[in-house]
Design a protein around this motif. Structure first.
Motif, PDB file in Angstrom:
ATOM      1  N   TRP A 163       7.941 -18.601  -5.520  1.00 40.21           N
ATOM      2  CA  TRP A 163       8.318 -17.243  -5.136  1.00 40.21           C
ATOM      3  C   TRP A 163       7.365 -16.237  -5.775  1.00 40.21           C
ATOM      4  O   TRP A 163       6.856 -16.452  -6.868  1.00 40.21           O
ATOM      5  N   LEU A 164       7.177 -15.119  -5.096  1.00 42.98           N
ATOM      6  CA  LEU A 164       6.476 -13.962  -5.647  1.00 42.98           C
ATOM      7  C   LEU A 164       7.304 -12.715  -5.361  1.00 42.98           C
ATOM      8  O   LEU A 164       8.013 -12.662  -4.349  1.00 42.98           O
ATOM      9  N   THR A 165       7.215 -11.713  -6.220  1.00 43.32           N
ATOM     10  CA  THR A 165       7.879 -10.441  -6.003  1.00 43.32           C
ATOM     11  C   THR A 165       6.868  -9.458  -5.420  1.00 43.32           C
ATOM     12  O   THR A 165       5.814  -9.234  -6.017  1.00 43.32           O
ATOM     13  N   VAL A 166       7.175  -8.889  -4.267  1.00 46.11           N
ATOM     14  CA  VAL A 166       6.246  -7.988  -3.587  1.00 46.11           C
ATOM     15  C   VAL A 166       6.027  -6.730  -4.415  1.00 46.11           C
ATOM     16  O   VAL A 166       6.983  -6.094  -4.890  1.00 46.11           O
ATOM     17  N   ALA A 167       4.768  -6.372  -4.586  1.00 47.89           N
ATOM     18  CA  ALA A 167       4.395  -5.157  -5.312  1.00 47.89           C
ATOM     19  C   ALA A 167       3.632  -4.227  -4.374  1.00 47.89           C
ATOM     20  O   ALA A 167       2.777  -4.668  -3.612  1.00 47.89           O
ATOM     21  N   GLY A 168       3.952  -2.934  -4.410  1.00 44.87           N
ATOM     22  CA  GLY A 168       3.254  -1.971  -3.559  1.00 44.87           C
ATOM     23  C   GLY A 168       3.808  -1.928  -2.146  1.00 44.87           C
ATOM     24  O   GLY A 168       4.739  -2.662  -1.792  1.00 44.87           O
ATOM     25  N   ASP A 169       3.223  -1.047  -1.313  1.00 44.20           N
ATOM     26  CA  ASP A 169       3.758  -0.831   0.034  1.00 44.20           C
ATOM     27  C   ASP A 169       2.790  -1.265   1.137  1.00 44.20           C
ATOM     28  O   ASP A 169       2.914  -0.835   2.277  1.00 44.20           O
ATOM     29  N   SER A 170       1.830  -2.122   0.824  1.00 41.81           N
ATOM     30  CA  SER A 170       0.848  -2.533   1.828  1.00 41.81           C
ATOM     31  C   SER A 170       1.472  -3.306   2.985  1.00 41.81           C
ATOM     32  O   SER A 170       0.906  -3.356   4.082  1.00 41.81           O
ATOM     33  N   ALA A 184       9.216  -4.880   2.119  1.00 36.42           N
ATOM     34  CA  ALA A 184       9.163  -3.772   1.169  1.00 36.42           C
ATOM     35  C   ALA A 184       8.933  -4.244  -0.259  1.00 36.42           C
ATOM     36  O   ALA A 184       9.161  -5.407  -0.602  1.00 36.42           O
ATOM     37  N   GLU A 185       8.490  -3.309  -1.076  1.00 34.56           N
ATOM     38  CA  GLU A 185       8.284  -3.586  -2.498  1.00 34.56           C
ATOM     39  C   GLU A 185       9.595  -4.033  -3.138  1.00 34.56           C
ATOM     40  O   GLU A 185      10.670  -3.502  -2.857  1.00 34.56           O
ATOM     41  N   GLY A 186       9.504  -5.041  -3.995  1.00 34.37           N
ATOM     42  CA  GLY A 186      10.681  -5.545  -4.685  1.00 34.37           C
ATOM     43  C   GLY A 186      11.300  -6.763  -4.026  1.00 34.37           C
ATOM     44  O   GLY A 186      12.137  -7.441  -4.633  1.00 34.37           O
ATOM     45  N   PRO A 221      -2.913  -5.594   6.585  1.00 36.40           N
ATOM     46  CA  PRO A 221      -1.639  -5.105   6.031  1.00 36.40           C
ATOM     47  C   PRO A 221      -0.714  -4.650   7.159  1.00 36.40           C
ATOM     48  O   PRO A 221      -1.186  -4.215   8.214  1.00 36.40           O
ATOM     49  N   LEU A 222       0.588  -4.732   6.942  1.00 35.38           N
ATOM     50  CA  LEU A 222       1.545  -4.231   7.930  1.00 35.38           C
ATOM     51  C   LEU A 222       1.633  -2.710   7.874  1.00 35.38           C
ATOM     52  O   LEU A 222       2.065  -2.079   8.826  1.00 35.38           O
ATOM     53  N   ASN A 223       1.246  -2.133   6.747  1.00 35.78           N
ATOM     54  CA  ASN A 223       1.203  -0.681   6.590  1.00 35.78           C
ATOM     55  C   ASN A 223      -0.129  -0.174   7.139  1.00 35.78           C
ATOM     56  O   ASN A 223      -1.190  -0.488   6.583  1.00 35.78           O
ATOM     57  N   PRO A 224      -0.124   0.597   8.224  1.00 30.42           N
ATOM     58  CA  PRO A 224      -1.382   1.023   8.858  1.00 30.42           C
ATOM     59  C   PRO A 224      -2.232   1.958   8.004  1.00 30.42           C
ATOM     60  O   PRO A 224      -3.390   2.203   8.341  1.00 30.42           O
ATOM     61  N   THR A 225      -1.692   2.488   6.919  1.00 27.92           N
ATOM     62  CA  THR A 225      -2.488   3.362   6.056  1.00 27.92           C
ATOM     63  C   THR A 225      -3.397   2.555   5.125  1.00 27.92           C
ATOM     64  O   THR A 225      -4.241   3.131   4.449  1.00 27.92           O
ATOM     65  N   TRP A 226      -3.189   1.241   5.080  1.00 23.46           N
ATOM     66  CA  TRP A 226      -4.032   0.377   4.252  1.00 23.46           C
ATOM     67  C   TRP A 226      -5.119  -0.238   5.132  1.00 23.46           C
ATOM     68  O   TRP A 226      -4.882  -0.553   6.296  1.00 23.46           O
ATOM     69  N   PRO A 227      -6.323  -0.462   4.606  1.00 22.38           N
ATOM     70  CA  PRO A 227      -7.410  -1.046   5.409  1.00 22.38           C
ATOM     71  C   PRO A 227      -7.274  -2.561   5.547  1.00 22.38           C
ATOM     72  O   PRO A 227      -6.749  -3.228   4.658  1.00 22.38           O
ATOM     73  N   LYS A 228      -7.757  -3.079   6.660  1.00 18.63           N
ATOM     74  CA  LYS A 228      -7.800  -4.530   6.815  1.00 18.63           C
ATOM     75  C   LYS A 228      -9.084  -5.053   6.186  1.00 18.63           C
ATOM     76  O   LYS A 228     -10.052  -4.307   6.002  1.00 18.63           O
ATOM     77  N   ALA A 229      -9.105  -6.344   5.871  1.00 18.04           N
ATOM     78  CA  ALA A 229     -10.263  -6.943   5.208  1.00 18.04           C
ATOM     79  C   ALA A 229     -10.757  -8.140   6.003  1.00 18.04           C
ATOM     80  O   ALA A 229      -9.958  -8.902   6.571  1.00 18.04           O
ATOM     81  N   LEU A 230     -12.038  -8.321   6.039  1.00 15.43           N
ATOM     82  CA  LEU A 230     -12.639  -9.455   6.705  1.00 15.43           C
ATOM     83  C   LEU A 230     -12.360 -10.723   5.899  1.00 15.43           C
ATOM     84  O   LEU A 230     -12.543 -10.747   4.684  1.00 15.43           O
ATOM     85  N   PHE A 231     -11.899 -11.762   6.583  1.00 13.25           N
ATOM     86  CA  PHE A 231     -11.636 -13.043   5.912  1.00 13.25           C
ATOM     87  C   PHE A 231     -12.951 -13.817   5.833  1.00 13.25           C
ATOM     88  O   PHE A 231     -13.480 -14.271   6.835  1.00 13.25           O
ATOM     89  N   THR A 232     -13.504 -13.949   4.639  1.00 11.07           N
ATOM     90  CA  THR A 232     -14.815 -14.568   4.442  1.00 11.07           C
ATOM     91  C   THR A 232     -14.686 -15.946   3.805  1.00 11.07           C
ATOM     92  O   THR A 232     -13.602 -16.376   3.404  1.00 11.07           O
TER      93      THR A 232
END
Length: 219
Positions: A130-137, A147-149, A192-203
């Motif tokens: 398990w991981l706990t989600v951090a931030g709103d990305s 969501a965060e938490g 990211p599911l949040n459109p205000t965050w940028p997507k990243a190229l999978f390298t």
């Protein structure tokens, strides 16, 4: 989210509390409360909890928002594993979100002296954690939203195909990230599911640690 809104509105009606009065109880404006109740914005887990407390309501139980298909038990599976409805997996940390192999056995890394575990009825293919989600990305304005938490269950052996939510890490990064794996024009991206965050190229120097197979929240 819909269930939370339904319960809050029902309790407000029962107590004859307006949005303005509820806002005063939680220390925010009537407009902010209205945005949440009309789904124009999505509150985080802490904010949801504050509203429930302001209305004198108990915490709600676990809400499932992601659920991968279960592995079908076979005749060769041990009976204890085949018929046990619950499995426990450790809560890991974003800096060490995977197991370390020692003499062929998984050893989970924890920042605390005592390892914490969470139960689920999901039977993982690999050594899940398990991981706990951090931030709103990964908090989306509409559709699936994490969501965060919230707690997310990661299965390292689940197939990471486009469309899945994954945990990934670049070779030069200390921490992993949580994103959706997408593909456009033959190229893969971490989105990211949040459109205000940028997507990243999978390298090539990015590694998929595992697929998110379940997400839960207590609020």
């Amino acid at each position: 989210m819909d269930k939370w809104i339904e319960l809050v509105k029902a309790k407000m009606s029962e107590l004859k509390i307006t949005q303005t009065e509820l806002g005063e109880r939680v220390g925010m404006s009537q407009g902010g409360i209205g945005h949440w109740l009309n789904k124009r914005r999505e509150p985080g887990i802490t904010q949801m909890n504050r509203v429930l407390q302001a209305l004198g309501m108990d915490f709600l139980e676990v809400v499932l928002v992601i659920r991968e298909p279960q592995v079908t038990p076979d005749d060769d599976m041990p009976l204890a594993q085949k018929y046990n409805p619950y499995f426990r997996y450790p809560v890991s940390d974003w800096r060490t979100p995977c197991e370390v192999r020692e003499n062929g056995q998984p050893v989970y890394v924890s920042l605390t002296d005592k390892q914490v575990f969470q139960l689920t009825d999901y039977h993982a293919r690999g050594a899940a954690f398990w991981l706990t989600v951090a931030g709103d990305s990964m908090t989306a304005p509409r559709g699936p939203s994490i969501a965060e938490g919230m707690l997310i269950l990661v299965d390292p052996e689940a197939e990471a195909v486009p469309g899945k939510l994954v945990i990934a890490r670049w070779a030069d990064s200390e921490e992993a990230i949580f994103r959706k794996l997408d593909e456009e024009g033959g190229q893969r991206y971490l989105v990211p599911l949040n459109p205000t965050w940028p997507k990243a190229l999978f390298t090539d120097d990015c590694r998929i640690i595992g697929v998110v197979v379940q997400a839960t929240a207590r609020y």
